[in-house]
Design an enzyme around this catalytic site. Structure first.
Site, PDB file in Angstrom:
ATOM      1  N   GLU A  64      -9.370   6.150   7.267  1.00 63.16           N
ATOM      2  CA  GLU A  64      -7.946   6.400   7.092  1.00 63.16           C
ATOM      3  C   GLU A  64      -7.580   7.703   6.366  1.00 63.16           C
ATOM      4  O   GLU A  64      -6.614   8.362   6.741  1.00 63.16           O
ATOM      5  CB  GLU A  64      -7.315   5.217   6.335  1.00 63.16           C
ATOM      6  CG  GLU A  64      -7.327   3.936   7.132  1.00 63.16           C
ATOM      7  CD  GLU A  64      -7.032   2.729   6.259  1.00 63.16           C
ATOM      8  OE1 GLU A  64      -7.855   2.424   5.369  1.00 63.16           O
ATOM      9  OE2 GLU A  64      -5.979   2.097   6.455  1.00 63.16           O
TER      10      GLU A  64
ATOM     11  N   ARG B 221       0.825  -1.209   0.000  1.00 61.43           N
ATOM     12  CA  ARG B 221       0.000   0.000   0.000  1.00 61.43           C
ATOM     13  C   ARG B 221       0.863   1.264   0.000  1.00 61.43           C
ATOM     14  O   ARG B 221       0.448   2.306  -0.514  1.00 61.43           O
ATOM     15  CB  ARG B 221      -0.993   0.004   1.174  1.00 61.43           C
ATOM     16  CG  ARG B 221      -2.023   1.126   1.085  1.00 61.43           C
ATOM     17  CD  ARG B 221      -3.166   0.980   2.084  1.00 61.43           C
ATOM     18  NE  ARG B 221      -4.241   0.126   1.602  1.00 61.43           N
ATOM     19  CZ  ARG B 221      -5.344   0.575   0.978  1.00 61.43           C
ATOM     20  NH1 ARG B 221      -5.511   1.859   0.744  1.00 61.43           N
ATOM     21  NH2 ARG B 221      -6.269  -0.259   0.584  1.00 61.43           N
TER      22      ARG B 221
END
Lengths: 488, 775
Positions: B724, B321
């Site tokens: 997030e 990621r």
């Protein structure tokens, strides 16, 4: 001859508690959660830093009740004699509704995971009782000892700013019950010494200062515990045995503050919070430092005597007190002596104190006219953090513009709080100018060889220490460029 | 299908309060340590290693066993199944170390006692003989030692990188060190196991991933999944720290519970929690970026070294990621980014809000900064020059086309509303005359990809019951850690049935209710579980509607759900009455809902695919003041504009944005993890590890949701994930501090502040600038 009883008595919310078997290291939080099954107060850190266990402890002071927010995790049950412990479970609004502080928190989305929330509510409750319409700065100060990881605090601050619109302290149950509670607490203070347990499990709660002096002289191996902000961690973090213990936090004679034209005398049991107005009035340059020592709960518990007596190299009060020329008054039984504070710290963890001798008070001379004095604390996080370093500076510049007298003391730069004598020597007699300051920076290496640790590197400590002298110089020239973030 | 219903109690999209709010503020919300223990409950405590890497020569636990109150000890030999809780299933994460320890703080044994206090004291009495082995401290040490990895690296590549770099008029080369972060959830790790009949065991676990705890406990006990039930009512914070890190504690509690047939609870103290459980990965990113005189990036070549710790855990997907966010919001004509998930002798690092994305973005913004200072331009100009296009220049390094780009509008609106340009000019003027204090300002964007990159994780289940009295019982696979998932999904259900929110009872998450759940992670909780619950509601509604039509002899087309019930022709049937009548007519009033995210696919081997369903966007402007004598600073003002699509609950989303920003600011400023030269973490309690305080909140903190935004994809209520993305808004604080530092050399040299930007790093940056100025 002092009479002795064998029970600790206090109020827990609405109930009178009598305990005859208490371990000296039993914490209030464990007692509440494990024995009383009052589980609203949470353990977040067990070191007094996160505030999830915040409760109020009411105590008699000059016959009035003062409610302090404290961290139950490092408060010992043995220190609660004659107090009123108020937990989140006792907070209630009219007719079973939420309390105004609670309702404000709910309406402003002040909780997310909720684990820290009871502690926040208790801190805000303590604030609301004395200041229902607090400024932003007052809110921030009251919440210095409460950590929240979810909300980013913004909604909690908004809740605090609106508390008063949900209700005023007048009529609050705790205030309404005040007189009845005071009478009950008064009855508990019956003039007797309390002794519980034997040997290492012994708790002694002296009846008076003289009684304490006598008891400690007779039991020099006993541990003195006042605010327990340090000793509490010996138990919760290191599982050290601390008994036998003499608890002295309740002694009103040790909470005296005497002021005259030349000096201020703090008895050892004065908490940071109690000292705050006197410090602010007499040593205004210490005010900012004072508000950056720990959080509200710890300032309510920790004492001036304790901060000195434990001899930490990073205690925040010794550097300024040394720079101001403070004297310690030590006592052993009926014998009293005094020592300059700077001579008290012998080495890391070692102080000049005899068995059975204790710090009874500290005298701090007022700053003579014409002298300049300032203290600066540097920490990774601005508030509720331990100093990376703390510098105190005092100078007298004579009519010729030269340094007539200078005292500089640092915490965090050596194994003890320590004066910068080489720097002082290099400054004395020199013109008080930036050129002089620049010229003496090399002397810091004569005085200090700081360590690198998790708070700062040695290089940073050294450079910042030198720069703090520059800051002090600039300030004496009324060029005071400081970060403007204010505390209440 | 995204249109939820015609009925509106204004429950969906309303700023509803957290369902547990009143319980939080009264201390009655129950966390696992608050549950009343059954008689005979035992307490476990872990014995931890005191070496970063060593052979275990011998272990003498006699004193532990004979300590007061001790019932017994558990070591690897007491495990009937596998001594492993590796979430990557690489079998590299023992519960109890065997033969060697690989980090300071690694569990070696557990002691079980009558009280937690007794267990904790006894755990200190172990005598373990070690023979030291060489150990690897961090990223650079790992690279120097040959670059041993804990999992497979990833490479993303597009275009002719080497050629583009070679021909680029200018280059930015360097390295940025990005610190890790402890989760510091206020409720630490905890598990409570209650033994049942046969092989059964019930675990109350503070976990974001109940199904994984179930799997791990089954694996460790050597039993089947159906014997293990995991319940999670709420967590006192998670942030990723309870996605995998609860596994070990649950396994130990379950082991003891089954061995002694008594309930067992385990709760480490804060210090052990911080030493024995994983954190956000710290990274060192080495970069080489080619660009032109206008500041347009031509090519990026970067290597992302991450401190993986001793085992794989989630380091693979985390480092993946990071690469997926190596571009943030910027178009790279040619790009090659590679991950190095390094083995180190430290605790195995794990998920943390953003999951590698924040580190990827910090590195990206670093070279944007390098370019800007090299060209003497405002960083914002360089950012704008490199934003993804909407129709062209819109292919990511992983070959997904950015189809929903709104970064231009977000940034333009924020630039205007924050008065960025005028404030920047004023700051430059201020810095000309101010000698000790210097100011800085920066605007940074966020573009964050939503979906688990492990495609199979993008599924969810829900279970909805309607009772005869019309009350509703809601279960789904998501967990509540404070983020407001439970209330959001309850809003979906209330909205679907047209009933009041208090009609919906939110049940604790249980593997017995909804099986095979995904972690509540990757910001996906409401996207996945909201849709699954909605699906369950629709099934029940269609049955109720069919029943009502039949009962009243009406056409189904004439039946309409309205507020409070169903209209059948002109007749209104209240919901409770409809439920009762449906029951009497043998209509099933319970349904299991299911959802899987459409459109996504990902081929890791080729580095190509469409791993994200959509992107969430945002931007922030931070203004700071630094003290050039000490490096201390204040964050004076922050303006945020953030995209949550059409918000399911603006109050909850605002909480995520504000909270995420402050948590991100902590990561980048005061939260510093420090290991000593013996390999021990020295910042393992709030006394030494400093998360933000109320007084660190900027005095001016203008946070707005981009109310015009609607998710282009048919998500639940057209909302977007919010957990997030706001975290990375805090990068503007670093850049603003950088500008203040760079002012010391007239903005001619890039500040290159590593993170966290502690006062020390600011002061040392100031010193570097003074040197540069003098040179």
């Amino acid at each position: 001859m002092v009479e002795v009883s064998h029970a600790i008595k206090f109020l827990l919310n609405g109930e009178e508690v009598i305990l005859t078997d208490v371990a000296p290291d039993l914490t209030l939080l464990d007692w509440l959660r494990l024995e009383r099954r009052l589980r609203g107060s949470k353990e977040g850190c067990a070191e007094g830093d996160c505030g999830a266990c915040t409760v109020l402890v009411g105590r008699l002071m000059d016959d009035e009740i003062i409610y302090d927010s404290v961290t139950a995790c490092i408060r010992f049950v043995g220190s609660l004699h004659g107090t009123h412990v108020v937990t989140i479970e006792h907070l209630r609004g009219e007719n079973g509704a939420l309390h105004p502080v609670q309702q404000a928190m709910v309406d402003h989305h002040g909780s997310q995971c909720g684990f820290c929330t009871p502690g926040f509510v208790m801190s805000l409750y303590g604030l609301w009782m004395r200041n229902p319409d607090p400024s932003r700065a007052a809110i921030e100060k009251a919440l210095q000892g409460n950590l929240c990881r979810c909300t980013g605090y913004a909604p909690i601050i908004r809740a605090a700013q609106s508390m008063s619109s949900y209700g005023q302290p007048q009529g609050d149950p705790l205030l309404a019950e005040r007189i009845a509670v005071r009478d009950k607490l008064r009855a508990m203070h019956d003039g007797r010494r309390v002794e519980i347990g034997e040997d290492d499990r012994k708790i002694i709660i002296p009846a008076s200062l003289d009684d304490f002096a006598a008891v400690y002289e007779a039991n020099p191996d006993a541990r003195i515990v006042a605010g327990s902000t340090d000793v509490g961690l010996w138990v919760t973090k290191f599982m050290r045995a601390i008994g036998p213990v003499i608890f002295i936090g309740h002694l009103q004679e040790l909470k005296r503050i005497a002021e005259n034209d030349s000096e201020v005398r703090f008895y050892a049991g004065v908490s940071y919070s109690e000292a705050q107005p006197v410090i602010a009035a007499n040593f205004p340059q210490l005010g900012e430092l004072w508000d950056r020592i720990a959080g509200e709960q710890i300032r309510n518990m920790g004492t001036i005597g304790g901060n000195i007596a434990n001899g930490s190299p990073i205690g925040d009060t010794p550097p300024p007190f040394i720079a101001l020329g403070a004297k310690l008054h030590l006592r052993r039984g009926e014998h009293r002596g005094e020592i300059k504070l700077e001579d008290y710290f012998l080495a890391y963890g070692k102080q000049d104190r005899q068995p059975g001798e204790f710090v009874e008070s500290v005298t701090i001379p007022l700053l003579p006219a014409g002298e300049k004095f300032a203290t600066y604390k540097i920490s990774k996080r601005r508030e509720e953090d331990i100093s990376a370093l703390c510098g105190a500076f005092r100078v007298f510049v004579n009519d010729a513009g030269a340094v007539g007298m200078v005292r500089i003391a640092f915490g965090g730069m050596a194994a003890t709080p320590k004066r910068a004598k080489a720097v002082e020597a290099a400054l004395i007699g020199k013109p008080w100018t930036m050129d002089t300051i620049e010229a003496v920076t090399g002397q810091f290496a004569e005085d200090f060889s700081p360590i690198s640790d998790m708070r700062a590197s040695a290089d940073y400590r050294m450079l910042a220490a030198q720069n703090l002298l520059k800051r002090f110089f600039l300030w004496t020239q009324e060029r005071s460029e400081r970060l403007a973030r204010e505390v209440a | 299908m995204n249109k939820q219903s015609d009925i509106s109690l204004a429950t969906l999209h309303a700023p509803t309060r957290h369902d547990s709010g009143p319980k939080h503020v009264t201390g009655t919300a129950e966390y696992i340590d608050d549950m009343i223990e059954p008689v005979g409950t035992m307490h476990a405590y872990l014995g931890l290693s005191t070496k970063p890497h060593a052979e275990i020569l011998g272990m003498n636990l006699d004193a532990v066993r004979s300590a007061p109150g001790v019932i017994g000890v558990l070591t690897a030999e007491d495990i009937p199944g596998e001594n492993d809780v590796s979430p990557s299933h690489k079998h590299d994460e023992p519960i109890f170390a065997v033969g060697e320890v690989q980090f300071w703080g690694q569990p070696v044994f557990a002691v079980i006692a009558e009280t937690r206090e007794a267990a904790r004291r006894a755990a200190q009495l172990a005598k373990i003989d070690y023979r030291d082995r060489p150990w690897i401290a961090d990223v650079r040490a790992g690279q120097a030692a040959g670059g041993k990895l804990v999992t497979e690296p990833l490479k993303l590549e597009r275009g002719e990188v080497d050629a583009a770099l070679t021909s680029a008029p200018r280059r930015a080369r360097g390295a940025v060190t990005i610190g890790g972060q402890d989760h510091f959830y206020l409720e630490g790790q905890i598990a409570f196991a209650v033994p049942g009949e046969d092989e059964d065991v019930t675990i109350h676990s503070s976990t974001q991933h109940p199904s994984e705890v179930q799997l791990m406990v089954a694996q460790v006990l050597g039993i089947r999944h159906n014997a293990v039930t995991v319940n999670v009512r709420r967590m006192g914070g998670g942030f990723g720290g309870k996605e995998t890190q609860g596994n070990l504690f649950a396994a130990v509690a379950a082991l003891a519970a089954k061995k002694w047939n008594r309930a067992c609870k385990i709760r480490p103290d804060r210090d052990d929690d911080m030493q024995a459980t994983g954190k956000r990965h710290d990274f060192v990113v080495d970069y080489d970026v080619g660009y032109d005189e206008s500041g347009r990036i031509l090519a990026v070549d970067a290597v992302y070294g991450a401190r993986g710790g001793f085992s794989s855990d989630l380091t693979g997907p985390v480092t993946d990621r990071a690469l997926f966010h190596a571009d943030n919001a910027y178009w790279y004509p040619a790009v090659r980014v590679r991950s190095e998930p390094l083995y180190t002798n430290t605790v195995s690092n794990t998920a943390f809000r953003g999951f590698g994305g924040p580190q990827g973005m910090v590195a990206c913004e670093r070279w944007i900064e390098d370019i800007a200072y090299a060209l003497g331009k405002d960083t914002l100009d360089i950012r704008k020059a490199n934003f993804y296009g909407t129709d062209t220049d819109n292919v990511t390094p992983y070959h997904q086309v950015v189809e929903d780009n709104i970064v231009h509008r977000v940034v333009d609106e924020l630039e205007a509303s924050s008065d960025y340009q005028a404030r920047r000019r004023a700051i430059i003027d201020f810095n000309k005359t101010s000698t000790v204090l210097k100011k800085g300002i920066a605007l940074t964007p966020v573009k964050f990809g939503i979906s688990f990159t492990a495609t199979w994780y993008n599924q969810a289940g829900a279970l909805v019951h309607v009772y005869k009295d019309g009350s509703i019982h809601l279960s789904h696979g998501g967990t509540e850690m404070g983020q407001g998932l439970y209330i959001k999904v309850a809003q979906v259900v209330a909205d679907a049935f047209g009933v009041n929110l208090d009609t919906v009872k939110i049940m604790a998450t249980s593997t017995g209710k909804v099986p095979n759940t995904s972690a509540t992670a990757a910001s996906s909780g409401s996207d996945l579980n909201g849709m699954a619950a909605w699906d369950a509601c629709e099934q029940i509604k269609s049955r109720m509607l069919a029943h009502a039509a039949k009962l009243h002899d009406a056409d189904e087309a004439d039946c309409h759900w309205v507020t409070g019930g169903l209209n059948v022709g002109r007749k209104h049937i209240p919901f409770a009455e409809l439920a009762a009548s449906a029951y009497l007519n043998r209509v099933q009033l319970s349904a299991a809902g299911f959802y899987k995210t459409p459109k996504i696919h990902w081929d890791r081997a080729t580095g190509r695919g469409h791993p994200f369903y959509y992107f969430a966007y945002g931007a922030s402007v931070s203004e700071v003041t630094i003290d050039t004598l000490t490096g201390e600073y204040t964050v004076d003002r922050v303006d945020i504009l953030h995209d949550v699509g059409k918000s399911l609950n603006p109050a909850v989303d605002m909480g995520q944005i504000e909270g995420g920003f402050i948590q991100g600011m902590g990561w980048l400023t005061t939260e510093e993890l420090v290991w000593d030269d013996k390999g021990q973490l020295r910042t393992h309690a709030p006394s030494t590890y400093k998360i933000p305080l109320a007084s660190d909140v900027p005095p001016i903190f203008n946070v707005r949701i981009a109310e015009w935004s609607v998710n282009r994809e048919p998500t639940i209520g057209r909302s977007k994930a919010v957990g997030e993305p706001p975290f990375m808004l805090a990068i503007s604080v670093v850049e603003a501090l950088g500008m203040a530092v760079a002012s010391m050399a007239d903005y001619k040299k890039a500040p290159q502040l590593d993170t966290p930007v502690t006062p020390e790093r600011v002061l040392m940056g100031v010193e570097r600038m003074k040197t540069a100025r003098g040179a």
